[in-house]
Design a protein around this motif. Sequence first.
Motif: not given
Length: 203
Positions: A35-45
């Motif tokens: 599963i690829l979680a792709f995004g910005d800071s909310l994905t990076q954590g």
Amino acid sequence: MKLKWLLVVAALVLIGVFWPNSHRTLAPLSPDANILAFGDSLTQGVGASKGSDYPSVLARLTGLNVINAGISGETTSEGLRRFATVLDETAPELVLLLEGGNDFLRNVDEQQVEANLALMIEQAQSRAITVVLIAVPQKSLWLEPAKLYSRLSDKYQLLLIEDFLTDLLKLPEVKSDTIHLNDAGYERLAEHIELQLRQAGAL
């Protein structure tokens, strides 16, 4: 006969209008799926302690390999430039696409944001990769998901997680700052995504 056909068509239209896109079904993921979680800071954590970002929590909940491809500060234009390469490198069966917040903060034209996300969705679908879209709130007095996400969901027949992130961002107790979640917030997000994937048949 013509009247009967018109009634059938009308019923199908009503189903399309009133059947929530959150109830769309997904193909079951294989036991060794990426599963690829792709995004910005909310994905990076950003705001989370180590191992408490939502992709890490989701990996523990599902037992699957969830790849965190989040980059803090990224816009959809920047995400689009790397998206195809990341798809080819990671070969996911499913993509969780959570991007657009930085565009809204920088007042990027909404049509451009929608066009960028549409191109990412098309790149994934051309590779037979399932996309789940996670809506981000637009910048406004009252936090609410940007309408472009529902339009994209309808156009590309995507499972849309529309309100949950916006609702989380209204709760001070699950935020690390004004725009990021804390450990509790990321855990709730991961649990909700896992639930949505399970209800859709992916898990």
